[in-house]
Design a protein around this motif. Sequence first.
Motif, PDB file in Angstrom:
ATOM      1  N   THR A 114      -4.241   2.039   0.301  1.00 41.33           N
ATOM      2  CA  THR A 114      -3.606   3.022   1.178  1.00 41.33           C
ATOM      3  C   THR A 114      -3.032   2.384   2.437  1.00 41.33           C
ATOM      4  N   GLY A 115      -3.583   1.272   2.879  1.00 40.86           N
ATOM      5  CA  GLY A 115      -3.162   0.668   4.135  1.00 40.86           C
ATOM      6  C   GLY A 115      -4.112   0.960   5.272  1.00 40.86           C
ATOM      7  N   ARG A 116      -5.207   1.674   4.996  1.00 37.77           N
ATOM      8  CA  ARG A 116      -6.227   1.976   5.991  1.00 37.77           C
ATOM      9  C   ARG A 116      -7.526   1.283   5.573  1.00 37.77           C
ATOM     10  N   GLY A 121       0.829  -1.201   0.000  1.00 35.06           N
ATOM     11  CA  GLY A 121       0.000   0.000   0.000  1.00 35.06           C
ATOM     12  C   GLY A 121       0.858   1.242   0.000  1.00 35.06           C
ATOM     13  N   THR A 122       0.246   2.369  -0.256  1.00 34.90           N
ATOM     14  CA  THR A 122       0.968   3.637  -0.309  1.00 34.90           C
ATOM     15  C   THR A 122       1.413   4.114   1.071  1.00 34.90           C
ATOM     16  N   GLU A 123       0.634   3.840   2.112  1.00 31.76           N
ATOM     17  CA  GLU A 123       0.984   4.249   3.469  1.00 31.76           C
ATOM     18  C   GLU A 123       1.495   3.077   4.289  1.00 31.76           C
ATOM     19  N   SER A 124       0.885   1.952   4.192  1.00 35.63           N
ATOM     20  CA  SER A 124       1.322   0.730   4.871  1.00 35.63           C
ATOM     21  C   SER A 124       0.806  -0.458   4.079  1.00 35.63           C
ATOM     22  N   SER A 125       1.306  -1.636   4.419  1.00 37.69           N
ATOM     23  CA  SER A 125       0.963  -2.847   3.674  1.00 37.69           C
ATOM     24  C   SER A 125       0.077  -3.754   4.521  1.00 37.69           C
ATOM     25  N   GLU A 167     -12.240   0.335   1.796  1.00 39.64           N
ATOM     26  CA  GLU A 167     -11.041  -0.381   1.340  1.00 39.64           C
ATOM     27  C   GLU A 167     -11.012  -1.817   1.859  1.00 39.64           C
ATOM     28  N   LYS A 210      -1.069  -4.979   9.706  1.00 41.95           N
ATOM     29  CA  LYS A 210      -0.090  -4.122   9.034  1.00 41.95           C
ATOM     30  C   LYS A 210       1.339  -4.596   9.271  1.00 41.95           C
ATOM     31  N   ALA A 231     -10.618   3.437   4.777  1.00 40.82           N
ATOM     32  CA  ALA A 231     -10.485   4.491   3.765  1.00 40.82           C
ATOM     33  C   ALA A 231     -11.553   4.313   2.680  1.00 40.82           C
TER      34      ALA A 231
END
Length: 518
Positions: free
Chosen positions: A265-267, A164-168, A282, A237, A270
Motif C-alpha cells: 500500500t505504501g504505508r 505500491g497502490t498508494e505510494s512506492s 507491512e 516514499k 498498514a
Amino acid sequence: MDTQDGNQDSSQQRLQAAASFKAFMLKNSTKSNLDLYDHLTQLLIKVMDEHPQNVVDVIEDMSYDVKRGLFEDKWSTLRDLPQTTAAERLAEHQRLLFSRPEEADHEEELVETPLPNVSEIGFYMEQAGVGLGREEMQRVFLALKQLVESQALQRCRLWGKILGTESSYIIAEAEYREGEEEEEQNAEEAAKEEEREAETHENEMDPFPQSTYKPPPAVPKEAIGTGANKFLYYVCKEPALPWVKLPSVSPAQITVARQIRKFFTGRLDAPVVSYPPFPGNEANYLRAQIARISAGTQVSPQGFYQAGEEEGDEEEEAPRDSYEVNPDFEGVPVSEMAESLSAWVHHVQHILKQGRCTWVNLAVKPGEESNEEGEAEEKEEEPDEPEPEVGPPLLTPLSQDIELFNTPPWSSKISSALTSQHAVAVLRSNLWPGACAYACGKKFENIYVGWGLKYSGEGYSPPVPPLPQKECPSGPEITEALDPTLEEEQALQEALEEQQAAQGEMMDTDEEEEEDDD
C-alpha cells in the motif's frame, strides 16, 4: 413683478423636484446594493464608448452587462488564495537537496565516498532499458547522499524501488555500523520484555486458565550482520522525504511471505491481512520480500568475487557466507556474458525452507549444545534426528538454477547489436519480474523495480485451509449407550440365570465322571 416671482417659484420647485429625484436615484437597492444614478451613468458611458447599432434595441442587454460586471468585480475580491498542492510541497522539500552548505569545503570532493556513482549506474541502466529515469535518479542520488551524511554509513547503494497502490518505496541498502548490532538486539530484547510484563499484568488482573499445550519451538532469528540480516535497509516514499529504517527479518516472516501474495500500500504501519496470518505489519512484509528478492536475484560476473579467507577452516562446519572483491579480476567479454548464464554467479546466500540461510537444529536445546561429543554422536544416530538442510553454496553459477512453471529463470541479451563494442550485457529475472542486472567490463550493478511479487504461473490460487482437527476418536469404547428398558433388563437377568444354571449342571457332571474314574 408677479410674473418674475412666479418664474422664480417654479424654478425653485423644479430644483427641489430634481434634487428629490436625484436623491431617489441615489437610493441603494436592498438586493444588489446598487443605485440608479450610478447605473445610468455607467450605462451612458458604455454607450458612448461602444456606439452600438440600434442602441435602443440592445439597451436592456447592455444594462445587464453593466450589472454583471459590477457583481463579478465585487466577488473577485473575496477569492481565496490558491492552496499549495502536494507536488509543490514535494518540490519545496526537494529544493533543499540541490542546496550546498556554505561551510562545505571543496576538499570534501576528493574524499572517497561510500556512495557509488548513481548517475553512471543510471546511464547503464538506461542502456539496459530499466531504471527510474535521469531526473529521478539524480534526485535519488542526492537523497542517498543525504542519508549517508545523516547516518554516517560506511557503504550504501540504491537497491531498487517497490511499487505500491498508494505510494512506492525507494530502498537503500547499507552495511551495519560497529555497535549497531548490539543496539538493535537490545531494542528487540526491551520490546520483548515489555510484552512479557504486559501479559503478566493482564494475567494478574484477570487470570485465565493455563493451557498445557506447548507450541513447537520457534526458529531463532539470524544474528545481525549474517544471513538474511546481513544488510540494513532504509526506505522513503519520495526523494527528500524522511528515510525510515526497516526492522530485521525473522524466519517466520519469510516462511509466511512465501505462502501469500499481497500488494504493498505504501504505508509501513498498514496491517497485512492474509491467510496464513502474517506475523507483523507491512514494514516486516517489505523486509521479508527484500530478503527473498536479494537471495534470488543479486548476481555478479564470474570471478569478480572470491570466498573470504576467514572461512577456509570452517568449510565443513558452515556454508560460506562472506566474500571479497577479487583484485585479479580482469572482466568477462560482454558477448560471453550475454550468451552464457555460467558467466554469472549468485553472491547472496540462498534462503532455506526453514526461513534462514544457515540451518539450525531445533531438536537440540540450548543447554545441550555444550555436551560431550559422544552424546552428540549418539543423538545423530537416532532415527528421529532431523536431516539438516543444505542450500547451494555461495558463488553458484546461474546455469544451475531450476526452472519454475516451465519458465527459464533468466533471460540475457546484449543492449545493442549495432554498436556491440559499446554495449552492455543485460540479465533479467523471469521468476522475480523487475529484477535486472548489467555488466560491462569490470562494472556491474543490480536493481529491482517492480511490485515485489514472485512469478506464480498462469494464476495464483490461495492455499486451502487445513481440515479441522477431531476432538476425540469415535468408537464403541467411548460411545455412550442408551439405557435398557425394564423388559430388556428382565430378559437379560433371565438369560444370566439360565447361563449360571447350565454352568452348574456342567460342573456336577464333571465331578460325577471323575468319581467313576476313581
